[in-house]
Design a protein around this motif. Structure first.
Motif, PDB file in Angstrom:
ATOM      1  N   THR A  47      17.197   6.504  -8.743  1.00  0.00           N
ATOM      2  CA  THR A  47      17.240   7.896  -9.175  1.00  0.00           C
ATOM      3  C   THR A  47      16.019   8.193 -10.039  1.00  0.00           C
ATOM      4  N   ALA A  48      15.675   9.452 -10.153  1.00  0.00           N
ATOM      5  CA  ALA A  48      14.512   9.865 -10.929  1.00  0.00           C
ATOM      6  C   ALA A  48      14.633   9.393 -12.376  1.00  0.00           C
ATOM      7  N   GLY A  49      13.541   8.900 -12.939  1.00  0.00           N
ATOM      8  CA  GLY A  49      13.515   8.409 -14.304  1.00  0.00           C
ATOM      9  C   GLY A  49      13.816   6.934 -14.436  1.00  0.00           C
ATOM     10  N   GLU A  50      14.381   6.341 -13.406  1.00  0.00           N
ATOM     11  CA  GLU A  50      14.720   4.917 -13.426  1.00  0.00           C
ATOM     12  C   GLU A  50      13.458   4.083 -13.237  1.00  0.00           C
ATOM     13  N   THR A  51      13.368   2.973 -13.954  1.00  0.00           N
ATOM     14  CA  THR A  51      12.237   2.053 -13.807  1.00  0.00           C
ATOM     15  C   THR A  51      12.653   0.892 -12.911  1.00  0.00           C
ATOM     16  N   ILE A  52      11.881   0.665 -11.867  1.00  0.00           N
ATOM     17  CA  ILE A  52      12.186  -0.404 -10.925  1.00  0.00           C
ATOM     18  C   ILE A  52      11.013  -1.378 -10.837  1.00  0.00           C
ATOM     19  N   THR A  53      11.282  -2.558 -10.305  1.00  0.00           N
ATOM     20  CA  THR A  53      10.255  -3.569 -10.077  1.00  0.00           C
ATOM     21  C   THR A  53       9.725  -3.420  -8.655  1.00  0.00           C
ATOM     22  N   VAL A  54       8.405  -3.317  -8.533  1.00  0.00           N
ATOM     23  CA  VAL A  54       7.789  -3.129  -7.223  1.00  0.00           C
ATOM     24  C   VAL A  54       6.539  -4.004  -7.100  1.00  0.00           C
ATOM     25  N   TYR A  55       6.028  -4.084  -5.906  1.00  0.00           N
ATOM     26  CA  TYR A  55       4.773  -4.792  -5.633  1.00  0.00           C
ATOM     27  C   TYR A  55       3.592  -3.864  -5.899  1.00  0.00           C
ATOM     28  N   ASN A  56       2.547  -4.393  -6.482  1.00  0.00           N
ATOM     29  CA  ASN A  56       1.313  -3.663  -6.746  1.00  0.00           C
ATOM     30  C   ASN A  56       0.383  -3.811  -5.537  1.00  0.00           C
ATOM     31  N   PRO A  57       0.268  -2.797  -4.684  1.00  0.00           N
ATOM     32  CA  PRO A  57      -0.491  -2.964  -3.445  1.00  0.00           C
ATOM     33  C   PRO A  57      -1.990  -3.077  -3.607  1.00  0.00           C
ATOM     34  N   GLY A  58      -2.505  -2.840  -4.813  1.00  0.00           N
ATOM     35  CA  GLY A  58      -3.949  -2.924  -4.987  1.00  0.00           C
ATOM     36  C   GLY A  58      -4.648  -1.773  -4.308  1.00  0.00           C
ATOM     37  N   ASN A  59      -5.950  -1.918  -4.066  1.00  0.00           N
ATOM     38  CA  ASN A  59      -6.733  -0.867  -3.437  1.00  0.00           C
ATOM     39  C   ASN A  59      -7.182  -1.288  -2.042  1.00  0.00           C
ATOM     40  N   PRO A  60      -7.267  -0.349  -1.111  1.00  0.00           N
ATOM     41  CA  PRO A  60      -7.636  -0.681   0.264  1.00  0.00           C
ATOM     42  C   PRO A  60      -9.130  -0.925   0.423  1.00  0.00           C
ATOM     43  N   ASN A  61      -9.503  -1.432   1.576  1.00  0.00           N
ATOM     44  CA  ASN A  61     -10.917  -1.544   1.924  1.00  0.00           C
ATOM     45  C   ASN A  61     -11.539  -0.153   1.961  1.00  0.00           C
ATOM     46  N   THR A  62     -12.726  -0.020   1.380  1.00  0.00           N
ATOM     47  CA  THR A  62     -13.413   1.266   1.369  1.00  0.00           C
ATOM     48  C   THR A  62     -14.699   1.246   2.195  1.00  0.00           C
ATOM     49  N   LYS A  63     -15.013   0.115   2.786  1.00  0.00           N
ATOM     50  CA  LYS A  63     -16.228   0.029   3.603  1.00  0.00           C
ATOM     51  C   LYS A  63     -15.976   0.628   4.978  1.00  0.00           C
ATOM     52  N   LEU A  64     -16.929   1.372   5.468  1.00  0.00           N
ATOM     53  CA  LEU A  64     -16.788   2.003   6.766  1.00  0.00           C
ATOM     54  C   LEU A  64     -16.633   0.955   7.866  1.00  0.00           C
ATOM     55  N   VAL A  65     -15.768   1.248   8.800  1.00  0.00           N
ATOM     56  CA  VAL A  65     -15.508   0.338   9.911  1.00  0.00           C
ATOM     57  C   VAL A  65     -16.158   0.901  11.171  1.00  0.00           C
ATOM     58  N   SER A  66     -17.070   0.123  11.750  1.00  0.00           N
ATOM     59  CA  SER A  66     -17.764   0.575  12.955  1.00  0.00           C
ATOM     60  C   SER A  66     -17.350  -0.208  14.189  1.00  0.00           C
ATOM     61  N   ARG A  67     -16.610  -1.304  13.983  1.00  0.00           N
ATOM     62  CA  ARG A  67     -16.193  -2.129  15.123  1.00  0.00           C
ATOM     63  C   ARG A  67     -14.822  -2.723  14.858  1.00  0.00           C
ATOM     64  N   ILE A  68     -13.970  -2.666  15.868  1.00  0.00           N
ATOM     65  CA  ILE A  68     -12.627  -3.235  15.802  1.00  0.00           C
ATOM     66  C   ILE A  68     -12.494  -4.268  16.913  1.00  0.00           C
ATOM     67  N   VAL A  69     -11.869  -5.395  16.594  1.00  0.00           N
ATOM     68  CA  VAL A  69     -11.495  -6.365  17.615  1.00  0.00           C
ATOM     69  C   VAL A  69      -9.979  -6.523  17.549  1.00  0.00           C
ATOM     70  N   ALA A  70      -9.298  -6.190  18.641  1.00  0.00           N
ATOM     71  CA  ALA A  70      -7.859  -6.381  18.745  1.00  0.00           C
ATOM     72  C   ALA A  70      -7.617  -7.668  19.515  1.00  0.00           C
ATOM     73  N   ASP A  71      -7.237  -8.705  18.796  1.00  0.00           N
ATOM     74  CA  ASP A  71      -7.087 -10.036  19.372  1.00  0.00           C
ATOM     75  C   ASP A  71      -5.663 -10.232  19.862  1.00  0.00           C
ATOM     76  N   LYS A  72      -5.496 -10.323  21.180  1.00  0.00           N
ATOM     77  CA  LYS A  72      -4.163 -10.469  21.757  1.00  0.00           C
ATOM     78  C   LYS A  72      -3.558 -11.831  21.442  1.00  0.00           C
TER      79      LYS A  72
END
Length: 372
Positions: free
Chosen positions: A227-252
């Motif tokens: 509920t609103a106002g309640e403090t819970i324990t969660v995972y800290n996801p950090g920050n994502p990659n910010t570098k531009l991606v120009s190539r993807i490899v999808a490895d089956k």
């Protein structure tokens, strides 16, 4: 698999895609504007957080896009639970088991190095192993099936990164708990009658926000009422990659998506589901044609009748559609993050919604996508 068409206006592109899903003809459409291309270069931004996660500094298009796509998370480390303290203080030594405390920290370290391990649950599994192996490859380490000292040392050699909290306290806001929920029916026809493919519960919404498995969220907060106002324990996801991606490899073979920067260096990896025996993914190299946030999904039955399923996190393609030049194929999110790498796809590349959003924010319009 999905078939893509594009319609252009002066201000936006609207993507239309069709697919085969469970033996049926399916189409995904959207009323959302496609995401603009990030053409500028981005400085390397440290994934270390300081009370705020997923709030990036800078004015590049990539940073601006990521800040719009990902929720800002303000957290504290005051009065942490005993479980949280054990996870944050966990360390691993050669020969010891990877218990849940170490497992949670290992998954966090891999995620913070931008090698996604799927929903954080603290358990050693295939997605954690794949993330570790991607990290090993990116850092010139020996690729192993189990954690070794060389890898642990490499993961923890940045003291600031390794020292930031894995589990944190978060105070629930009105926005967190006043989310629209619904019961997702089984048939496409019934889904099409919904206002949106919303979360089915508040815990489901919170688990996805914090990149956690729903079971682990509840285990970390056994007495929570959410509920609103309640403090819970969660995972800290950090920050994502910010570098531009120009190539993807999808490895089956490894069921992993590898993202490369403009300099050819691996900048991120994500666990994925790539095709299936019944509906295999294509071969060769293709290019990104359209990028859509919050797509619709149009299901076409055998008799040709169409059912347009509205956008939402539980949409069959999740929150993201990145369509390719190869007709019928794309990279997209998922309504079931726990099953990434554990289920078949209809020929496309399936990611967790948060990984798909992180990729959407940095992938270039003309990026190449190679299936191998």
């Amino acid at each position: 698999m999905y078939q893509l068409k594009k319609m252009s206006t002066a201000l936006a592109m609207i993507g239309v895609s069709t697919a085969m899903f469970m033996g049926q003809s399916v189409a995904a459409t959207t009323d959302s504007a496609s995401v603009g291309n990030a053409t500028d270069t981005t400085q390397d931004i440290s994934p270390v957080t300081n009370g705020v996660s997923q709030k990036l500094k800078g004015d590049s298009k990539a940073v601006t896009s990521l800040n719009e796509l990902l929720p800002t998370i303000k957290y504290t480390t005051d009065n942490l639970s005993t479980v949280a303290k054990k996870v944050n203080d966990a360390t691993w030594t050669a020969g010891s088991d990877v218990d849940r405390n170490v497992g949670t920290k290992l998954q966090a370290l891999l995620n913070w190095h931008h090698n996604g391990a799927g929903p954080v649950d603290g358990y050693w599994g295939k997605n954690t192993r794949k993330a570790m192996q991607a990290f090993q490859k990116a850092n010139g380490l020996t690729v192993t099936d189990t954690l070794n000292n060389e890898t642990w040392q490499a993961l923890t050699n940045n003291e600031k990164l390794a020292g930031q909290p894995v589990l944190v306290n978060y105070q629930l806001t009105d926005a967190d708990v006043n989310v629209t929920t619904t019961t997702i029916p089984a048939s496409a026809e019934a889904k099409a009658k919904l206002d949106g493919m919303y979360y089915e519960s508040i815990p489901e919404a919170l688990a996805e926000k914090f990149h956690l498995s729903e079971k682990y969220l509840k285990a970390l907060n056994p007495n929570a009422s959410f509920t609103a106002g309640e403090t819970i324990t969660v995972y800290n996801p950090g920050n994502p990659n910010t570098k531009l991606v120009s190539r993807i490899v999808a490895d089956k073979a490894t069921q992993t998506l590898y993202a490369y920067g403009e300099n050819g260096k691996l900048v991120a990896s994500y666990p994925t589901t790539v095709g299936s025996t019944a509906t295999p993914s294509p071969t060769g190299t293709h290019t990104v044609e359209v990028k859509i946030h919050e797509p619709n999904y149009t299901y076409t039955a055998d008799d040709g009748e169409k059912s347009i399923i509205p956008p939402g996190p539980n949409n069959p393609v999740g929150l993201v559609w990145i369509g390719l030049s190869k007709p019928s194929y794309g990279i997209h999110g998922s309504p079931d993050p726990a099953r990434i790498s554990r289920q078949a796809s209809a020929g496309c590349v399936r990611l967790t919604n948060w990984d798909a959003l992180a990729l959407l924010g940095v992938i270039k319009d003309d990026a190449t996508v190679e299936f191998k």
